[in-house]
Every structure is written in C-alpha cells, then in structure tokens.
Design an enzyme around this catalytic site. Sequence first.
Site, mmCIF file in Angstrom:
data_model
loop_
_atom_site.group_PDB
_atom_site.id
_atom_site.type_symbol
_atom_site.label_atom_id
_atom_site.label_comp_id
_atom_site.label_asym_id
_atom_site.label_seq_id
_atom_site.Cartn_x
_atom_site.Cartn_y
_atom_site.Cartn_z
ATOM 1 C CG HIS A 252 -55.857 79.789 -6.411
ATOM 2 N ND1 HIS A 252 -55.775 79.461 -7.755
ATOM 3 C CD2 HIS A 252 -56.376 81.042 -6.387
ATOM 4 C CE1 HIS A 252 -56.229 80.450 -8.498
ATOM 5 N NE2 HIS A 252 -56.594 81.430 -7.692
ATOM 6 C CG ASP A 378 -61.476 100.769 0.460
ATOM 7 O OD1 ASP A 378 -62.039 101.480 -0.393
ATOM 8 O OD2 ASP A 378 -60.433 101.106 1.043
ATOM 9 C CB SER A 393 -56.274 84.679 -7.002
ATOM 10 O OG SER A 393 -57.619 84.301 -7.017
#
Length: 444
Positions: A252, A378, A393
């Site tokens: 992003h 997980d 990210s």
Amino acid sequence: MLRRRQVVGIIIASLFIRLCLTPQVRTLLSLPGYQKMVVGESSQINLDLPGTLDKRIQMSVKGPSRSVFASPQDLPVVINKSITGYHILALRPGEANIQIKLLGYIPLKSIKVQSVAPQRVVVGGHSIGVMLKSNGIMVVGFAPVILADGSKKYPARDEGMEIGDLIFKVNGKAVSSETDLAKCIDEAAGSNQKLTVQIKRHNKIVSLSIKPVHCSETQRHRIGLYVRDGVVGVGTMTFWDPDTRQYAALGHIIIDTDTRQGIDVLRGKIVSASVQTVRRGRPGKPGEKIGVFNEKGTVDGNITKNTSSGIFGQTSGEVNNPLVPHLLEVGYAHQIHTGKAKIYTVVNGDDIEAFDIEIEKVYRDRQNGKGMVIRVTDPRLISITGGIVQGMSGSPIVQEKRIVGAVTHVFLNDPERGYGIFMDNMLAQLPSLQNDAKKFSTLY
C-alpha cells in the site's frame, strides 16, 4: 413486398430474442469480457447446448493480421472444441480476442484474453526499515508566531497556505528539507523581504507571497508552520526479482500521518530491521511491530516509487529467504481461491517465519489493494500479535506453492482478519516484470 420483409424481420428478431433467453445462451453471454491466463494454462468453457444450436455457434481466435504462411501456433491462445464446450490453451505471451458468433456472422460475445509468461521471484517476509524523503516539504500544521505584545500571528496561513500543501520552491530555489526552508526564511528576514513560495496543491502549482515575522518566543523569524520532509517506519518486503534486483514491499502507499496524503518520493532507502517486540492488537486498537534499523543487515536498497500498490526500488545485493530457498511461481488473481494459505513475516529478531491463514473471500475485480479477505488461523501468531499488526504490511501470501499477494490492512474491530493485495497489482508497477510511520515535525 415491403410488408413481407417486415414480417420476416419481426420473426427473425423474435427467434433471436427467444434464443438469447435460453439458459445456455444466457450462460454464454454472461462470460467475462476479459480473462488472464499463464502460458501453459488451460481454461474450459462449458456450454451444454442443444445439438442444433451447438452446430450454429462458433468460437474462434481473432489475432492480428499475418501472412498466410504463418503457423496457427503463433497465436497467443488456441481453441479446441470438446464434447461439453470449448477448451482454451495459452501458448505464448500476448493478447487475443475470442469471438463467439451465431451462424458464423452474428456476434454474440467477445472475450479479450491476455496470456502472460510464468514469473518466478524470491519470496519476501523480511522485516525492513523504510526511510522516505519527500519531493518537497509537507505542511502538516500551523504554529502561532508569538509577537512582542503576546499576541499570535499565522503569516503562512493568513496568505492562503493549507495543510497538505507541498512546498518545493522558495524564491526560485528548490527546497527539499527543513534546513533548506530555514535558510530561505533567515535570508528573507535579513533583507526584510517577502518569500515567494511555490507549492503543489492537488496536482496544481500555487504561488504565495509570505513575509516572515519575528517570534519573541524563539527569537527567530518564522512563517508559522509545522513541516515535515519525510517519514520512517517498519514494514515487510513482499518479493525480490533476482534478474533485475527489483523488490516490492508494503502493498500500500505510504501516507503522511497528518495530511493523509501520499508522499511524492524524492529519494528513499530500505534497510534490514530487527523486531524487538510486538504490541498486540485488540478490537479498536491495531497492534504494532517495534523494531530497530540495522544498516549492516542483508537488505539494503533504494526507493524509487511510492504507489497505491506499495513501495518499489532496487537492492544493492542479493535477497534470500531461508524458508523458501528456491524461486516461487507468481499466482495471479484468477488462480486464487478461498481456502488455506500461508504468510511469511518476522515477529522476533530477524527470523522469517511461516504462519497459517485462511483466504475467506476473493474479489478479483478490485484494484484497491483489498482483493482478498484473509483471516489469521495460526495459534502461535495470534498469541504473539493478536492477528495482523502494523509493520506486517507487505508480508507475502503463498497458496499452493505460488506467491499470490501480500497483507495490506487489518480490520479495526477484528485484528485476526484483514485485506490482501493481488500480485497482479504489484507486478503492474514493475516494467521489468511486466514484459504508524514515525513522524518528524519541526517548528518554522
């Protein structure tokens, strides 16, 4: 004669409309107008048509004009008729139009097919420190200039300056740092002149005339601004191309935390980062990786682009992932499905680890970095981070031995879930492969 032609025309039109309303033809007309395929990949279009209709519908590849001696294998894709429909096979990179016609000349549907070469990259997951210098100086706030009588004045704001403006020239000189701006203010104050400030505002160039004012509090001349010339933070590398040494990270755009605008890159750098601790996320409050930069680490590179699909640049050396020592094939949006997958990221020190996730939804038409909804499954990652946290990210998403995208956003009220971006979008920023950032605010 004219009346007979009109009647015949009405009958043919009625038959055509009835034909288009049949379930089989409706299925045919609902086929997508665009399809991406990887060379060697095949696609089946099933059309359970009645025998009489099956003989009257033709599907063919319309390619560029070519010599009559050219081999049909030169086309990017070929079509073979099967018992249940048509079988499309991608032979080589390129684009082709598939035409579906009734009776050989009445067009029913056109499908544009893009055939792309298989791509293989090094899977990321490396924790990186990001240092980004903006192409100009960002105005992030207004600071009052205290006059001798104790009153307050805002010279820049009063002349039309706005938060989010990007200062790139003062008195005809390019400025790229807070120090540059300070020198220009001191020079103007010494000669008792106004500053001619050129700014970029929403991609438009605006010129303002501002006179510095002496501040009794700081004993300096100021124009009443908070400014910033860059940001730093921690993120994750998504992939690295060994042929060009180009990388992609974050998934992003990097935005300024005050102005909420994307940062126009002047120059930037990435280095290795070591994760010291993780602040767990919880509903309503995202977690965060807390790390330190290591300029002697294995990752070192520049930043050339800051886009909606992440940051991009080139490394000075090789990048390896010890968990995936071989190159991994790229998976495109049309190859992704709901189900189990893995992400690669760092939660302690410099060690890349693999964690289980579930791809819950796939929105293949989205181009905004939110093409997938993912959920962390997980137990170990949930116990450490609470799910997806800032700094994660860019963590690559791998499904069925293909790298298919990267983590981009966390759901604010559900840290175990978030969004992912497709590799299609990230690769689009690399021509060679196509064929809470820390703030620095200074008072001026």
